[in-house]
Design a protein around this motif. Structure first.
Motif, PDB file in Angstrom:
ATOM      1  N   VAL A  35       0.867  -1.179   0.000  1.00  0.00           N
ATOM      2  CA  VAL A  35       0.000   0.000   0.000  1.00  0.00           C
ATOM      3  C   VAL A  35       0.904   1.228   0.000  1.00  0.00           C
ATOM      4  O   VAL A  35       1.778   1.369   0.864  1.00  0.00           O
ATOM      5  N   VAL A  36       0.718   2.097  -0.985  1.00  0.00           N
ATOM      6  CA  VAL A  36       1.501   3.325  -1.093  1.00  0.00           C
ATOM      7  C   VAL A  36       0.571   4.497  -0.815  1.00  0.00           C
ATOM      8  O   VAL A  36      -0.435   4.687  -1.505  1.00  0.00           O
ATOM      9  N   LEU A  37       0.901   5.285   0.205  1.00  0.00           N
ATOM     10  CA  LEU A  37       0.113   6.459   0.569  1.00  0.00           C
ATOM     11  C   LEU A  37       0.806   7.702   0.012  1.00  0.00           C
ATOM     12  O   LEU A  37       1.981   7.949   0.315  1.00  0.00           O
ATOM     13  N   VAL A  38       0.105   8.461  -0.816  1.00  0.00           N
ATOM     14  CA  VAL A  38       0.657   9.683  -1.391  1.00  0.00           C
ATOM     15  C   VAL A  38      -0.242  10.847  -1.013  1.00  0.00           C
ATOM     16  O   VAL A  38      -1.415  10.660  -0.678  1.00  0.00           O
ATOM     17  N   GLY A  39       0.296  12.058  -1.090  1.00  0.00           N
ATOM     18  CA  GLY A  39      -0.499  13.236  -0.776  1.00  0.00           C
ATOM     19  C   GLY A  39       0.372  14.343  -0.217  1.00  0.00           C
ATOM     20  O   GLY A  39       1.564  14.147   0.057  1.00  0.00           O
ATOM     21  N   ARG A 357      -4.464   8.102  -2.299  1.00  0.00           N
ATOM     22  CA  ARG A 357      -4.132   9.527  -2.155  1.00  0.00           C
ATOM     23  C   ARG A 357      -4.828  10.063  -0.908  1.00  0.00           C
ATOM     24  O   ARG A 357      -6.054   9.977  -0.774  1.00  0.00           O
ATOM     25  N   VAL A 358      -4.030  10.602  -0.004  1.00  0.00           N
ATOM     26  CA  VAL A 358      -4.536  11.157   1.251  1.00  0.00           C
ATOM     27  C   VAL A 358      -4.436  12.673   1.158  1.00  0.00           C
ATOM     28  O   VAL A 358      -3.359  13.219   0.916  1.00  0.00           O
ATOM     29  N   GLU A 359      -5.548  13.361   1.338  1.00  0.00           N
ATOM     30  CA  GLU A 359      -5.566  14.824   1.202  1.00  0.00           C
ATOM     31  C   GLU A 359      -6.731  15.412   1.977  1.00  0.00           C
ATOM     32  O   GLU A 359      -7.646  14.703   2.398  1.00  0.00           O
ATOM     33  N   ARG A 360      -6.675  16.717   2.158  1.00  0.00           N
ATOM     34  CA  ARG A 360      -7.765  17.421   2.819  1.00  0.00           C
ATOM     35  C   ARG A 360      -8.739  17.956   1.771  1.00  0.00           C
ATOM     36  O   ARG A 360      -8.323  18.523   0.756  1.00  0.00           O
ATOM     37  N   ASN A 361     -10.049  17.803   2.031  1.00  0.00           N
ATOM     38  CA  ASN A 361     -11.047  18.328   1.106  1.00  0.00           C
ATOM     39  C   ASN A 361     -11.304  19.795   1.380  1.00  0.00           C
ATOM     40  O   ASN A 361     -10.631  20.417   2.228  1.00  0.00           O
ATOM     41  N   PHE A 400       1.322  11.921 -11.650  1.00  0.00           N
ATOM     42  CA  PHE A 400      -0.106  12.212 -11.637  1.00  0.00           C
ATOM     43  C   PHE A 400      -0.811  11.630 -10.417  1.00  0.00           C
ATOM     44  O   PHE A 400      -1.920  12.048 -10.084  1.00  0.00           O
ATOM     45  N   PHE A 401      -0.192  10.685  -9.729  1.00  0.00           N
ATOM     46  CA  PHE A 401      -0.803  10.145  -8.522  1.00  0.00           C
ATOM     47  C   PHE A 401      -0.831  11.169  -7.393  1.00  0.00           C
ATOM     48  O   PHE A 401      -1.555  11.003  -6.413  1.00  0.00           O
ATOM     49  N   PHE A 402      -0.027  12.211  -7.518  1.00  0.00           N
ATOM     50  CA  PHE A 402       0.120  13.166  -6.428  1.00  0.00           C
ATOM     51  C   PHE A 402      -0.811  14.369  -6.562  1.00  0.00           C
ATOM     52  O   PHE A 402      -0.716  15.333  -5.822  1.00  0.00           O
ATOM     53  N   GLY A 403      -1.739  14.322  -7.509  1.00  0.00           N
ATOM     54  CA  GLY A 403      -2.719  15.403  -7.667  1.00  0.00           C
ATOM     55  C   GLY A 403      -2.368  16.331  -8.811  1.00  0.00           C
ATOM     56  O   GLY A 403      -1.410  16.120  -9.559  1.00  0.00           O
ATOM     57  N   GLY A 404      -3.169  17.405  -8.969  1.00  0.00           N
ATOM     58  CA  GLY A 404      -2.966  18.356 -10.048  1.00  0.00           C
ATOM     59  C   GLY A 404      -3.636  17.897 -11.334  1.00  0.00           C
ATOM     60  O   GLY A 404      -4.325  16.881 -11.381  1.00  0.00           O
ATOM     61  N   HIS A 405      -3.452  18.694 -12.406  1.00  0.00           N
ATOM     62  CA  HIS A 405      -4.047  18.367 -13.702  1.00  0.00           C
ATOM     63  C   HIS A 405      -3.020  17.634 -14.560  1.00  0.00           C
ATOM     64  O   HIS A 405      -1.895  18.101 -14.748  1.00  0.00           O
ATOM     65  N   THR A 406      -3.406  16.495 -15.097  1.00  0.00           N
ATOM     66  CA  THR A 406      -2.491  15.649 -15.860  1.00  0.00           C
ATOM     67  C   THR A 406      -2.704  15.806 -17.352  1.00  0.00           C
ATOM     68  O   THR A 406      -3.843  15.789 -17.834  1.00  0.00           O
TER      69      THR A 406
END
Length: 577
Positions: A35-39, A357-361, A400-406
């Motif tokens: 399991v890879v957690l990114v964010g 992907r772990v992030e704040r909404n 692209f796994f780390f967010g933003g527009h790809t």
């Protein structure tokens, strides 16, 4: 199926709420071999690692919480920390009332709740009543823990002494496994190892001591039984010493103060806590590689919880560390969970990896979104080969796994041109990731992954020609339709903008064919000609903003006939035959 052939229980899901920076909205983590957690920073990734460790250490000091583990450092009855664990089992040892088979697998659910600092209240979900029950699967914590992996947690910024102790613990536990796996009752006494012979001697001594003490044991049993009968008539107390159970636990192979030294072969060697951060991390990877390449008959599995494995590693060591990490579960004895900010530690060609992907909404709540599970994407063998080669050529392809527009582009020229534009207008194109497929067919493999996100993205590819110069069909033209079909597999295809460079990017951009040094020529053109820079800036804007106008030489397309018509118009305009 015999007891020894039954697979070990498999951890399948972790549900966390009101734990550290994680609020009342539960964060759900699907567990896999890796399991890879990114964010972003401070989004809760390390808290998830700690939550995993807590439930794996139930009943020990590491399974206890302190005040900092409660939301905002406060104990509030409406916001108590809760961690739920789902375990897939392959027999009925937990007890029938704990096993839920509605999913097609045997799933056991457990819940830990902390009403105060210290130990948690552990409960099991009773499928008969449909409620949480104070009695629990497998009984006592130590029995339940024996069914789970043994945790090994290495934090990103642990105190050197703490980090070195964890490395020593990891190595000693594996060496213990190796030594104890030598036990084989079928081998003659003369051929047994010294360790096995020692176990037999300890067993004999313990039985002798118990035998000599039996009179005192009986007196104690009888005395306590008489007192018990006053409350529970007909009851008695029996002390079962079990001198032969788990006899190997009576022997410690290493002294409590065992040390691990490191240094030049002929020079001064010092303890691990006195080594630099890079040396400690390198030693950790060396230990893990040894473990992944060796085997043991001991069946206790392990779980590695690793925070930011890329820290302090020399660039040459990063790829080796990634390989070791992904090979570890091949022994069928390891699960791995890592947090990372490095695309180098993501390998989408593997079958055993879940990326979350772990992030704040927008409301500031932490969310865990499973963005990649191979079994749901259905990559074929060709996809895996392409992605593996792409990952080797470009370790940052998984940004692209780390967010933003790809934005996925076909080759190096587009990538170079867009990177130059982004460097000139960083504020306009913040959080834009340019992914070069390094081949038209690889675009399809990347689309399959991006579709799994359900998010917006854009594709820029060459249209090519329907036929080759010799009149044969052009396979690259057929790939156009395959790309379009892959885009349509998105849950909402309107979130994808598909743009083609008419004939190819160099022709659309420069108005001429370029046979060599394409990226360099494109870069010089952008630097010397303001109109060229504006054209590529407008194209990049159209790929980011799906409502923006597309510059001349490029076309957003949906029907293959429209693409061919634009190609013919462009050919006539450029006087190509």
């Amino acid at each position: 199926m015999t007891k020894h052939n039954i697979p070990r229980p498999r951890l399948s899901k972790l549900v966390i709420s009101n734990f550290r920076c994680i609020g009342p909205k539960p964060v759900v983590i699907d567990l896999d071999e890796i399991v890879v957690l990114v964010g972003p920073n401070n989004s809760g990734k390390s808290s998830i690692l700690r939550a995993y460790e807590v439930v794996m250490c139930d009943g020990s000091k590491n399974g206890e919480l302190n005040l900092d583990d409660f939301p905002n450092g406060k104990i509030e009855s409406h916001a108590l920390p809760k961690i739920e664990l789902h375990t897939v089992v392959y027999d009925h040892s937990p007890g029938e009332k704990w096993i839920d088979e509605t999913s097609g697998e045997k799933v056991v659910r457990e819940l830990w709740t902390w009403a105060n600092i210290g130990k948690a209240k552990r409960q099991g979900f009773n499928v008969t009543t449909g409620e949480w029950d104070d009695s629990v699967p497998w009984g006592a914590a130590n029995v339940a823990n024996s069914r789970r992996p043994q945790p090994h947690k290495v934090d990103a910024f642990s105190d050197p002494e703490v980090q070195s102790k964890e490395i020593i613990k990891l190595l000693t536990s594996i060496i213990n496994d190796r030594v104890k796996s030598f036990i084989n009752p079928k081998i003659d006494q003369e051929e047994q190892s010294e360790f096995v012979k020692l176990l037999e001697q300890v067993k004999t001594i313990q039985k002798s001591i118990i035998s000599e003490s039996q009179d005192e044991i009986n007196k104690a049993q009888d005395g306590i039984s008489e007192l018990i009968k006053e409350v529970f008539p007909g009851y008695k107390v029996v002390f079962d010493s079990r001198p032969e159970d788990d006899i190997e636990k009576s022997i410690s192979l290493f002294k409590a103060g065992s040390k691990l030294l490191m240094g030049p072969e002929e020079g001064f060697q010092s303890t691990i806590d006195r080594q630099g951060s890079g040396a400690r991390r390198t030693l950790l990877w060396a230990a893990l590689r040894y473990i992944s390449e060796s085997s043991s008959k001991n069946d206790r599995p392990h779980v590695l919880l690793l925070d930011e494995p890329e820290l302090c590693l020399h660039p040459n060591a990063v790829r080796e560390a990634c390989r070791v990490l992904y090979d570890l579960p091949k022994t069928n004895k390891w699960q791995v969970m890592v947090t990372t900010h490095s695309p180098s530690f993501i390998d989408v060609s593997r079958d055993n990896t879940t990326i979350i992907r772990v992030e704040r909404n927008a409301e500031g709540e932490i969310e865990g979104t499973t963005v990649y599970r191979p079994n749901k994407i259905m990559l074929n063998d060709d996809d895996k080969v392409r992605l593996k080669l792409l990952n080797i050529c470009d370790p940052y392809v998984t940004e692209f796994f780390f967010g933003g527009h790809t934005i996925v582009v076909e080759g190096d020229t587009e990538y170079t041109a867009f990177k130059h534009v982004i460097s000139q207008y960083p504020d306009q194109f913040k959080d834009v990731h340019i992914i070069r497929a390094r081949g038209k067919a690889t675009i399809i493999s990347l689309i399959k992954i991006l579709n799994h996100f359900g998010s917006r993205y854009s594709i820029l590819h060459d249209s090519d020609y329907p036929t080759l110069s010799n009149g044969n069909k052009n396979g690259a033209w057929t790939t156009n339709e395959n790309i379009r079909n892959a885009v349509y597999c998105h849950e909402d295809p309107t979130k994808v903008r598909l743009i083609a460079s008419i004939r190819n990017f160099e022709n659309a951009f420069l108005g001429e064919e370029v046979s060599k040094e394409k990226p360099y020529n494109a870069l010089v053109n952008l630097m010397e000609k303001p109109n060229s820079l504006k054209q590529i800036r407008d194209l990049l804007e159209a790929l980011v903003n799906h409502a923006a106008r597309i510059p001349h030489g490029f076309i957003e397309w949906d029907v293959l006939e429209d693409l061919e018509k634009s190609l013919n118009n462009r050919t006539e305009l450029n006087h190509f035959s």
